[in-house]
Enzyme design. Sequence first.
Site, mmCIF file in Angstrom:
data_model
loop_
_atom_site.group_PDB
_atom_site.id
_atom_site.type_symbol
_atom_site.label_atom_id
_atom_site.label_comp_id
_atom_site.label_asym_id
_atom_site.label_seq_id
_atom_site.Cartn_x
_atom_site.Cartn_y
_atom_site.Cartn_z
ATOM 1 N N GLU A 1 0.789 -1.225 0.000
ATOM 2 C CA GLU A 1 0.000 0.000 0.000
ATOM 3 C C GLU A 1 0.825 1.282 0.000
ATOM 4 O O GLU A 1 0.820 2.042 0.979
ATOM 5 C CB GLU A 1 -0.942 0.026 1.216
ATOM 6 C CG GLU A 1 -1.921 -1.128 1.243
ATOM 7 C CD GLU A 1 -2.938 -1.008 2.375
ATOM 8 O OE1 GLU A 1 -2.853 -0.058 3.174
ATOM 9 O OE2 GLU A 1 -3.832 -1.859 2.450
ATOM 10 N N GLU B 1 -5.372 -8.672 1.309
ATOM 11 C CA GLU B 1 -5.908 -8.342 2.633
ATOM 12 C C GLU B 1 -7.393 -8.069 2.494
ATOM 13 O O GLU B 1 -7.817 -7.415 1.531
ATOM 14 C CB GLU B 1 -5.285 -7.063 3.239
ATOM 15 C CG GLU B 1 -3.868 -7.195 3.702
ATOM 16 C CD GLU B 1 -3.334 -5.904 4.328
ATOM 17 O OE1 GLU B 1 -4.131 -5.077 4.827
ATOM 18 O OE2 GLU B 1 -2.106 -5.727 4.297
HETATM 19 C C1 GBH Z 1 -4.261 -2.024 5.723
HETATM 20 O O1 GBH Z 1 -4.387 -0.670 5.442
HETATM 21 C C2 GBH Z 1 -2.863 -2.301 6.161
HETATM 22 O O2 GBH Z 1 -2.115 -2.908 5.122
HETATM 23 C C3 GBH Z 1 -2.763 -3.120 7.415
HETATM 24 O O3 GBH Z 1 -1.473 -3.046 7.920
HETATM 25 C C4 GBH Z 1 -3.809 -2.641 8.394
HETATM 26 O O4 GBH Z 1 -3.664 -3.222 9.648
HETATM 27 C C5 GBH Z 1 -5.147 -2.968 7.813
HETATM 28 O O5 GBH Z 1 -5.292 -2.430 6.545
HETATM 29 C C6 GBH Z 1 -6.328 -2.517 8.654
HETATM 30 O O6 GBH Z 1 -6.317 -1.130 8.787
HETATM 31 O O7 GBH Z 1 -11.742 6.884 4.191
HETATM 32 O O8 GBH Z 1 -12.567 6.217 6.343
HETATM 33 O O9 GBH Z 1 -13.376 5.116 4.349
HETATM 34 C C7 GBH Z 1 -5.708 -0.197 5.312
HETATM 35 C C8 GBH Z 1 -5.775 1.070 4.516
HETATM 36 C C9 GBH Z 1 -6.824 3.108 4.086
HETATM 37 C C10 GBH Z 1 -8.192 1.169 4.437
HETATM 38 C C11 GBH Z 1 -8.017 3.991 4.330
HETATM 39 C C12 GBH Z 1 -9.391 2.068 4.635
HETATM 40 C C13 GBH Z 1 -10.409 4.177 3.918
HETATM 41 C C14 GBH Z 1 -10.947 4.604 5.220
HETATM 42 N N1 GBH Z 1 -6.958 1.841 4.740
HETATM 43 N N2 GBH Z 1 -9.225 3.298 3.959
HETATM 44 S S1 GBH Z 1 -12.250 5.800 4.993
#
Ligand code: GBH
Length: 453
Positions: A164, A359
């Site tokens: 990511e 994931e």
């Molecule tokens: C992943 O990132 C990671 O790779 C991992 O390490 C982590 O633990 C896991 O997910 C859980 O968080 O704008 O409020 O709708 C997640 C990346 C980026 C996912 C922001 C959700 C949108 C949130 N995230 N995204 S929102």
Amino acid sequence: MISFPDTFVWGASTAAYQIEGAVDADGRSPSIWDTFSRTPGAVAGGQTGDEACDHYRRYRDDVALMADLGLRAYRFSIAWPRVRPGGDGPTNERGLDFYDRLVDELHRYGITPMPTLYHWDLPQALEDRGGWTNRRTAEAFAEYATVVHDRLGDRVDCWTTLNEPWCSAYLGYGSGIHAPGRRDPAAAFAAVHHLLLAHGLGTQALRAAGARSVGLVVNPVAVRPDDPTSAADADAVRLIDGLHNRIFLDPVLGDGYPADVLAHLSRFGEPTWLAESDEKTIAAPIDLLGINYYNPVYVAARPGAPEGNGTYPGAAGIEFRAPTGPTTAMGWEIDPTGLSDLLRRLHHDYPGTPLWVTENGGAFDDQVSGDHVPDDDRISYLDGHLRAVHTALRGGVDVRGYLAWSLLDNFEWAEGYSKRFGLVHVDYRTQRRTLKDSAHWYRSVIARNALPD
Ligand code: GBH
């Protein structure tokens, strides 16, 4: 029964800083997350990854748990600061020894190791020289990749470079909610580029070393208009799709940066980071694209709204609509159609690249009663998303496997230990592991290679 292809690979994912603990062991140096988590106010409850799940010492038990669940693949990340404490320069063999033992242990049970070389724990020594805003970090990454391959390449076939890059760049250097906590739009875009360059150089290095299969893990999102009839919302979708998805996917899958995105970036100054042959390097062919999917987003044009949700530099007047349906404990909307849409779109817009769900999962407020963790909400989240994967497969999308996030409850970055994503519950006082109902459920899905009707 909703059956999956015979060759479909089931597994789970984790990341080094989120589970390993043992941050001082065997010559590991501090990463940007060690520094950031010690910064007052950065992480909920002031928590750090110092102990996490103590996986560094308990990896044998954890691999036995994976075998018990019937996992065929395990995606984990390698901690750069264990392997090259200075970021570049001398290799720390004791750090590599850990991954050597882990890979052997996985093979003992027939579990395929799928290492990711970078899941956000940049050696602090590199951040001190500018981190991902410095082109040199991309070169150092390729050197590190070679060193890891030299040690593990005889037992690892499938590699992914970065996890990511969107998060590393935008959250790390733009909004500052992740390490290193910088807030500078120009720095965020320089970081995007150097992360992509690291992926390209790393891919070339792994291939030169003989790697069979190399890919990248991204977190593309289904961006939807709040009002499907509004032309202004459609423009907002296009901008956010560009800054979130196409800025990564187009260069990696061969087209270079999209013109509309480059035009948007120009407001932050000349892209002095973009050198002559970089786009060619970034487009190094890949064998798989890993998709991390959690939720879709809805955007609306609203003059005066805070710039791009505070996350997308320069995206003025765009509001991210609050979820209207059910959410997870993270506040993220639960909608599996986002995953099927995304898989279909990737298959269509970037044909020929095998896709993996690397994931997917949900945080919920689990209640433990003795040996029992009833987490029906997580089961239904996973079930719904696996149905979405199946829908994509039926539509001809080439999805090779599904890796649940996460094997264990773990250090959820800025949320600390307050949010639990695991199939397996971790009691952080005792380090005791307890299979949640979702783990038992996942085991039976894997065993049948199918979901119940
Ligand atoms: C992943 O990132 C990671 O790779 C991992 O390490 C982590 O633990 C896991 O997910 C859980 O968080 O704008 O409020 O709708 C997640 C990346 C980026 C996912 C922001 C959700 C949108 C949130 N995230 N995204 S929102």
